[in-house]
Design an enzyme around this catalytic site. Structure first.
Site, PDB file in Angstrom:
ATOM      1  N   TYR A 185      73.696  68.452  48.005  1.00 63.53           N
ATOM      2  CA  TYR A 185      73.145  69.686  47.446  1.00 63.53           C
ATOM      3  C   TYR A 185      73.952  70.900  47.898  1.00 63.53           C
ATOM      4  O   TYR A 185      73.448  72.022  47.954  1.00 63.53           O
ATOM      5  CB  TYR A 185      71.663  69.830  47.813  1.00 63.53           C
ATOM      6  CG  TYR A 185      70.761  69.092  46.835  1.00 63.53           C
ATOM      7  CD1 TYR A 185      70.098  69.767  45.817  1.00 63.53           C
ATOM      8  CD2 TYR A 185      70.640  67.712  46.885  1.00 63.53           C
ATOM      9  CE1 TYR A 185      69.304  69.098  44.903  1.00 63.53           C
ATOM     10  CE2 TYR A 185      69.849  67.025  45.972  1.00 63.53           C
ATOM     11  CZ  TYR A 185      69.183  67.725  44.986  1.00 63.53           C
ATOM     12  OH  TYR A 185      68.400  67.053  44.073  1.00 63.53           O
TER      13      TYR A 185
ATOM     14  N   GLY B 293      66.858  63.367  38.412  1.00 63.97           N
ATOM     15  CA  GLY B 293      68.202  62.966  38.812  1.00 63.97           C
ATOM     16  C   GLY B 293      68.217  62.229  40.133  1.00 63.97           C
ATOM     17  O   GLY B 293      68.964  61.262  40.315  1.00 63.97           O
ATOM     18  N   ASP B 294      67.382  62.672  41.084  1.00 64.11           N
ATOM     19  CA  ASP B 294      67.269  61.971  42.364  1.00 64.11           C
ATOM     20  C   ASP B 294      66.708  60.569  42.158  1.00 64.11           C
ATOM     21  O   ASP B 294      67.172  59.605  42.775  1.00 64.11           O
ATOM     22  CB  ASP B 294      66.366  62.758  43.314  1.00 64.11           C
ATOM     23  CG  ASP B 294      66.912  64.131  43.633  1.00 64.11           C
ATOM     24  OD1 ASP B 294      67.976  64.211  44.269  1.00 64.11           O
ATOM     25  OD2 ASP B 294      66.284  65.126  43.240  1.00 64.11           O
ATOM     26  N   SER B 295      65.712  60.456  41.271  1.00 71.45           N
ATOM     27  CA  SER B 295      65.122  59.156  40.986  1.00 71.45           C
ATOM     28  C   SER B 295      66.167  58.211  40.398  1.00 71.45           C
ATOM     29  O   SER B 295      66.238  57.026  40.779  1.00 71.45           O
ATOM     30  CB  SER B 295      63.945  59.323  40.014  1.00 71.45           C
ATOM     31  OG  SER B 295      63.450  58.072  39.609  1.00 71.45           O
TER      32      SER B 295
ATOM     33  N   VAL C  46      68.617  57.118  43.229  1.00 73.67           N
ATOM     34  CA  VAL C  46      67.992  56.176  44.160  1.00 73.67           C
ATOM     35  C   VAL C  46      67.900  54.791  43.536  1.00 73.67           C
ATOM     36  O   VAL C  46      68.223  53.772  44.176  1.00 73.67           O
ATOM     37  CB  VAL C  46      66.595  56.676  44.577  1.00 73.67           C
ATOM     38  CG1 VAL C  46      65.804  55.575  45.268  1.00 73.67           C
ATOM     39  CG2 VAL C  46      66.717  57.877  45.496  1.00 73.67           C
TER      40      VAL C  46
END
Length: 335
Positions: free
Chosen positions: A159, A273-275, A278
């Site tokens: 980030y 996007g994080d999902s 991961v």
């Protein structure tokens, strides 16, 4: 994943704050909506959210991230420590906080005009970012060395706050990339991925910047993968799925999101996007190739949005909250 083989998330942990209320009137000074706050909720953001998502599958998850010496960091650790193992690095400055102000009501919009019909879902009025935190080049604790050597897979959740640029972290990732798959979720203000990464996952806007405004099925994405020396790139396209490019073969393919998996327009997509990153990391850690991992990740991100997105990981505070530094009444029932 096998016992003792953790999924490791490395990156910049943020504190996300949702301020929810009603917007039944506008300001006398301007057409800006006045939000009467009902409640405020806190959740991990950035790499912190990625780690929480990874831990939701009962995996052994380790988060390596920077933490400041302030109240926001203490709250962030409280949201994380019950679910993931944290290896904390020093963070110079204050914790990065992203505060979203949302509301329902006739004035629940950000363009200065009242709605004829009240929205059924909270509308984002504004986002307020604060914090100056940035990681330095402090030596990594021995625990971090051991965790990376034993990892089943590593996700770098960048980030733009310095962790992904840490020279020792980059050196260790390069050394372990031969036997530990690394997925790199980049940021416009962060460094390039390490050579040997199994998968890089920019979103559409990030990819357009890297490709000088062109995103198609032509050779540009393959040239980028070759230049970075990474195995594959998957550009996330929101409800359109993803565009994958494999460096070894030059193969490029679009992976659409099935119509049945799509959510209606206007749903909260925070953290999608994080999902995706991961899920892709978990699958490459289990031995899937990039194409199969991305297909699974596209579906996982859609399920994440459909289940409430990042808000599902928030912990509410019942007290009346503060918006932009001013206390406002919070006795209006939340609908």
């Amino acid at each position: 994943m096998a016992a003792g083989d953790p999924l490791v998330v490395i990156g910049d942990a943020l504190l996300d704050i949702d301020v929810d209320g009603r917007a039944d009137r506008c300001s006398a000074e301007s057409a800006a909506p006045v939000v009467d706050v009902v409640h405020r909720a806190f959740r991990p953001g950035g790499a912190g959210l990625a780690a929480r998502l990874a831990a939701a599958g009962d995996r052994d998850v380790v988060l390596i991230a920077g933490f400041a010496a302030d109240e926001a960091a203490a709250r962030l650790r409280g949201l994380l420590d019950r679910h993931v193992r944290v290896i904390a690095l020093p963070l110079r400055g204050s914790t990065i906080c992203k505060q979203r102000v949302r509301a329902v009501g006739p004035w629940a919009r950000s363009n200065g005009h009242a709605r004829a019909k009240e929205p059924r879902r909270p509308v984002l009025i504004t986002r307020i970012d604060s914090g100056t935190g940035r990681a330095g080049a402090d030596p990594l604790p021995e625990e971090a060395h051991a965790v990376l050597a034993a990892a089943r897979a590593v996700l770098v959740s960048d980030y733009g706050r310095g962790i992904a640029a840490h020279p020792q972290i980059r050196a260790l990732l390069r050394a372990h990339a031969r036997h530990v798959p690394v997925v790199w979720d980049p940021h416009p203000h962060g460094p390039v991925p390490i050579p040997g990464a199994a998968l890089v996952t920019p979103n559409r806007a990030e990819a357009l910047t890297l490709l000088s405004g062109r995103l198609d099925d032509g050779p540009d994405l393959w040239k980028l993968a070759k230049g970075w020396a990474v195995d594959a790139i998957a550009v996330t396209l929101g409800p359109e799925g993803a565009l994958v490019c494999l460096r070894a073969s030059g193969k490029r393919l679009r992976i659409p999101l099935p119509v049945a998996a799509k959510t209606p327009a206007g749903w909260d997509t925070c953290g999608a996007g994080d999902s995706f990153a991961v899920a892709a990391t978990a699958h490459v850690g289990e031995g899937s190739g990039p194409e199969r991992a991305v297909r699974r990740a596209v579906l996982a991100a859609a399920e994440f949005v459909g289940s409430g997105a990042a808000a599902a990981f928030a912990e509410s505070e019942p007290e009346p909250a503060t918006v932009s530094g001013a206390n406002v009444a919070g006795d209006t029932p939340w609908e």
